[in-house]
Design a protein around this motif. Sequence first.
Motif, PDB file in Angstrom:
ATOM      1  N   GLN A   1       0.810  -1.231   0.004  1.00  0.00           N
ATOM      2  CA  GLN A   1      -0.029  -0.093   0.133  1.00  0.00           C
ATOM      3  C   GLN A   1       1.045   1.291  -0.156  1.00  0.00           C
ATOM      4  OE1 GLN A   1      -2.246   0.327   3.868  1.00  0.00           O
ATOM      5  NE2 GLN A   1      -0.597  -0.855   4.700  1.00  0.00           N
ATOM      6  N   PRO A   2       0.240   2.390  -0.358  1.00  0.00           N
ATOM      7  CA  PRO A   2       1.074   3.664  -0.386  1.00  0.00           C
ATOM      8  C   PRO A   2       2.003   3.872   1.066  1.00  0.00           C
ATOM      9  CG  PRO A   2      -1.057   4.046  -1.022  1.00  0.00           C
ATOM     10  CD  PRO A   2      -1.182   2.849  -0.573  1.00  0.00           C
ATOM     11  N   GLY A   3       3.223   3.895   0.877  1.00  0.00           N
ATOM     12  CA  GLY A   3       4.254   3.940   2.132  1.00  0.00           C
ATOM     13  C   GLY A   3       4.702   2.702   2.638  1.00  0.00           C
ATOM     14  N   SER A   4       4.339   1.608   1.960  1.00  0.00           N
ATOM     15  CA  SER A   4       5.127   0.562   2.183  1.00  0.00           C
ATOM     16  C   SER A   4       6.730   0.385   1.723  1.00  0.00           C
ATOM     17  CB  SER A   4       4.230  -0.812   1.760  1.00  0.00           C
ATOM     18  OG  SER A   4       2.778  -0.933   2.122  1.00  0.00           O
ATOM     19  N   LYS A   5       7.302  -0.098   2.376  1.00  0.00           N
ATOM     20  CA  LYS A   5       8.788  -0.503   2.188  1.00  0.00           C
ATOM     21  C   LYS A   5       8.848  -2.048   1.658  1.00  0.00           C
ATOM     22  CE  LYS A   5      10.848   2.783   5.280  1.00  0.00           C
ATOM     23  NZ  LYS A   5      11.812   3.036   6.330  1.00  0.00           N
ATOM     24  N   VAL A   6       8.954  -2.269   0.553  1.00  0.00           N
ATOM     25  CA  VAL A   6       8.883  -3.313  -0.111  1.00  0.00           C
ATOM     26  C   VAL A   6      10.283  -3.836  -0.703  1.00  0.00           C
ATOM     27  CG1 VAL A   6       6.553  -3.196  -0.407  1.00  0.00           C
ATOM     28  CG2 VAL A   6       8.140  -2.608  -2.257  1.00  0.00           C
ATOM     29  N   ALA A   7      10.294  -5.282  -0.983  1.00  0.00           N
ATOM     30  CA  ALA A   7      11.625  -5.898  -1.661  1.00  0.00           C
ATOM     31  C   ALA A   7      11.168  -6.779  -2.503  1.00  0.00           C
ATOM     32  CB  ALA A   7      12.621  -6.222  -0.631  1.00  0.00           C
ATOM     33  N   VAL A   8      11.484  -6.767  -3.797  1.00  0.00           N
ATOM     34  CA  VAL A   8      10.908  -7.830  -4.700  1.00  0.00           C
ATOM     35  C   VAL A   8      12.282  -8.471  -5.569  1.00  0.00           C
ATOM     36  CG1 VAL A   8       8.743  -6.334  -5.003  1.00  0.00           C
ATOM     37  CG2 VAL A   8      10.762  -5.889  -6.614  1.00  0.00           C
ATOM     38  N   GLU A   9      11.816  -9.538  -6.072  1.00  0.00           N
ATOM     39  CA  GLU A   9      12.590 -10.080  -7.272  1.00  0.00           C
ATOM     40  C   GLU A   9      11.862  -9.916  -8.417  1.00  0.00           C
ATOM     41  OE1 GLU A   9      13.303 -14.229  -6.725  1.00  0.00           O
ATOM     42  OE2 GLU A   9      14.047 -14.020  -4.688  1.00  0.00           O
ATOM     43  N   MET A  10      12.277  -9.347  -9.347  1.00  0.00           N
ATOM     44  CA  MET A  10      11.597  -8.946 -10.583  1.00  0.00           C
ATOM     45  C   MET A  10      12.201  -9.172 -11.924  1.00  0.00           C
ATOM     46  SD  MET A  10       9.844  -5.484 -11.008  1.00  0.00           S
ATOM     47  CE  MET A  10      11.485  -4.221 -10.871  1.00  0.00           C
TER      48      MET A  10
ATOM     49  N   THR B   1      10.497   2.426  -1.577  1.00  0.00           N
ATOM     50  CA  THR B   1       9.238   2.751  -0.783  1.00  0.00           C
ATOM     51  C   THR B   1       8.096   3.143  -1.618  1.00  0.00           C
ATOM     52  OG1 THR B   1      10.555   3.459   0.956  1.00  0.00           O
ATOM     53  CG2 THR B   1       8.254   4.377   0.990  1.00  0.00           C
ATOM     54  N   VAL B   2       6.892   2.515  -1.770  1.00  0.00           N
ATOM     55  CA  VAL B   2       5.700   2.716  -2.287  1.00  0.00           C
ATOM     56  C   VAL B   2       5.499   4.254  -2.405  1.00  0.00           C
ATOM     57  CG1 VAL B   2       3.444   2.341  -3.064  1.00  0.00           C
ATOM     58  CG2 VAL B   2       5.112   0.315  -2.380  1.00  0.00           C
ATOM     59  N   GLY B   3       5.368   4.856  -3.505  1.00  0.00           N
ATOM     60  CA  GLY B   3       4.777   6.314  -3.370  1.00  0.00           C
ATOM     61  C   GLY B   3       6.021   7.523  -3.314  1.00  0.00           C
ATOM     62  N   SER B   4       7.214   6.852  -3.266  1.00  0.00           N
ATOM     63  CA  SER B   4       8.446   7.892  -3.025  1.00  0.00           C
ATOM     64  C   SER B   4       8.894   8.386  -4.245  1.00  0.00           C
ATOM     65  CB  SER B   4       9.440   7.027  -2.407  1.00  0.00           C
ATOM     66  OG  SER B   4      10.011   5.998  -3.046  1.00  0.00           O
ATOM     67  N   GLY B   5       8.482   7.804  -5.401  1.00  0.00           N
ATOM     68  CA  GLY B   5       8.745   8.294  -6.710  1.00  0.00           C
ATOM     69  C   GLY B   5      10.131   7.551  -7.007  1.00  0.00           C
ATOM     70  N   GLU B   6      10.472   6.572  -6.469  1.00  0.00           N
ATOM     71  CA  GLU B   6      11.666   5.755  -6.877  1.00  0.00           C
ATOM     72  C   GLU B   6      11.478   4.888  -8.202  1.00  0.00           C
ATOM     73  OE1 GLU B   6      13.855   3.774  -3.384  1.00  0.00           O
ATOM     74  OE2 GLU B   6      12.143   4.684  -2.349  1.00  0.00           O
TER      75      GLU B   6
ATOM     76  N   VAL C   1       5.112   4.461 -19.505  1.00  0.00           N
ATOM     77  CA  VAL C   1       6.616   4.281 -19.430  1.00  0.00           C
ATOM     78  C   VAL C   1       7.279   5.297 -19.785  1.00  0.00           C
ATOM     79  CG1 VAL C   1       8.250   2.675 -20.455  1.00  0.00           C
ATOM     80  CG2 VAL C   1       6.136   1.568 -19.826  1.00  0.00           C
ATOM     81  N   PHE C   2       7.016   6.063 -21.199  1.00  0.00           N
ATOM     82  CA  PHE C   2       7.872   6.940 -21.421  1.00  0.00           C
ATOM     83  C   PHE C   2       7.957   8.027 -20.555  1.00  0.00           C
ATOM     84  CE2 PHE C   2       6.798   5.428 -25.770  1.00  0.00           C
ATOM     85  CZ  PHE C   2       8.139   5.587 -26.413  1.00  0.00           C
ATOM     86  N   PRO C   3       6.948   8.702 -19.648  1.00  0.00           N
ATOM     87  CA  PRO C   3       7.150   9.519 -18.689  1.00  0.00           C
ATOM     88  C   PRO C   3       8.069   9.085 -17.359  1.00  0.00           C
ATOM     89  CG  PRO C   3       4.936   9.580 -19.192  1.00  0.00           C
ATOM     90  CD  PRO C   3       5.609   8.207 -19.891  1.00  0.00           C
ATOM     91  N   ALA C   4       8.226   7.684 -17.249  1.00  0.00           N
ATOM     92  CA  ALA C   4       8.924   7.229 -16.203  1.00  0.00           C
ATOM     93  C   ALA C   4      10.408   7.175 -16.553  1.00  0.00           C
ATOM     94  CB  ALA C   4       8.241   5.611 -15.888  1.00  0.00           C
ATOM     95  N   LYS C   5      10.574   7.057 -18.013  1.00  0.00           N
ATOM     96  CA  LYS C   5      12.151   7.099 -18.457  1.00  0.00           C
ATOM     97  C   LYS C   5      12.566   8.202 -18.106  1.00  0.00           C
ATOM     98  CE  LYS C   5      15.057   6.699 -22.288  1.00  0.00           C
ATOM     99  NZ  LYS C   5      15.466   6.647 -23.700  1.00  0.00           N
ATOM    100  N   LYS C   6      11.951   9.525 -18.409  1.00  0.00           N
ATOM    101  CA  LYS C   6      12.464  10.727 -18.475  1.00  0.00           C
ATOM    102  C   LYS C   6      12.513  11.194 -16.906  1.00  0.00           C
ATOM    103  CE  LYS C   6      10.043  12.707 -22.415  1.00  0.00           C
ATOM    104  NZ  LYS C   6       9.205  13.534 -23.049  1.00  0.00           N
ATOM    105  N   ALA C   7      11.841  10.571 -16.083  1.00  0.00           N
ATOM    106  CA  ALA C   7      11.849  10.921 -14.642  1.00  0.00           C
ATOM    107  C   ALA C   7      12.742   9.893 -14.003  1.00  0.00           C
ATOM    108  CB  ALA C   7      10.708  10.716 -13.866  1.00  0.00           C
ATOM    109  N   GLY C   8      13.654   9.012 -14.621  1.00  0.00           N
ATOM    110  CA  GLY C   8      14.519   7.932 -13.978  1.00  0.00           C
ATOM    111  C   GLY C   8      13.969   7.136 -13.158  1.00  0.00           C
ATOM    112  N   GLN C   9      12.805   6.717 -13.191  1.00  0.00           N
ATOM    113  CA  GLN C   9      11.927   5.573 -12.579  1.00  0.00           C
ATOM    114  C   GLN C   9      11.890   4.177 -13.013  1.00  0.00           C
ATOM    115  OE1 GLN C   9       8.341   7.924 -12.679  1.00  0.00           O
ATOM    116  NE2 GLN C   9       8.666   8.586 -10.434  1.00  0.00           N
ATOM    117  N   LEU C  10      12.838   3.855 -14.189  1.00  0.00           N
ATOM    118  CA  LEU C  10      12.834   2.547 -14.700  1.00  0.00           C
ATOM    119  C   LEU C  10      14.117   2.004 -14.147  1.00  0.00           C
ATOM    120  CD1 LEU C  10      11.672   3.222 -18.342  1.00  0.00           C
ATOM    121  CD2 LEU C  10      10.388   2.194 -16.401  1.00  0.00           C
TER     122      LEU C  10
END
Length: 263
Positions: A146-155, A188-193, A220-229
């Motif tokens: 949920q928003p604010g969760s600190k998560v770790a994933v395999e992906m 962290t969910v919602g942090s913009g990372e 996806v395109f905006p996420a690339k520009k924001a460095g979120q990929l």
Amino acid sequence: MLAMLSLRPTALFVLALLAGHASAFTSSGRRALTSPPSLTLSARRSSDDTDSLADRRSVLSKAATAAASSFLVLGGLDIPAAEAGIDPNALKALPTEGDASGSLSRLRQIEAITTQPVNTDAPFEKLPSGVSYGEFREGKGDAVVQPGSKVAVEMSIRCKSFATANEPGGVKYFSTKDDTDFNELAFTVGSGEILPGLEEGMMGMKKGAIRRIEVPSTMVFPAKKAGQLPLPSEKNKDGKRRFESLFKTDATLLFEVLVTRIK
């Protein structure tokens, strides 16, 4: 006889030693009784016999004490010396010395939750934003993403437009196994990372859950520009080439996500 057979090897050895000393003592005594009398030699032999008797009694006393101790300590127990009475299975739950990164502990946690069946035929649910997902495994526990969760994933991330016969979902340009040090991506969910479309598709996931999340090009395109990929590592030459080629065509991405931790 049965009592002797039940003794430990140490005790049997000591008893044999006792028997040898007793035999020697009996023979010596018999020789002393049958020797011809002589005034001078008799006194000397008497002194020697007294010293010898005292020595033998001392040896017999020490040997008997050792035998008793060996039987009390070893006779009633059946513990392999290598295990020293410790249950090896109990050690598996203990922390591992030197596991500073905690990777071994995480592997144990993952092993405990990966016994659930995977439903590869799960239907996809499409969200109003255009993100869609299918949940292949539900996961366990009360904590959910949920928003604010600190998560770790395999992906792993696939380029849908680069589908092949062997990889109909698209070829991979990134995976935590190949492009991270510990097969894990944390944020962290919602942090913009990370791109918001992926977070939207992960909402409600539990620990151990597996989803395939499709994020459209428009997100996806905006996420690339924001460095979120997530980016491929330097050693992943194919991944880097695919990532650069992705934005010359449809950039829809497929994320295969396993949640390993939620805080």
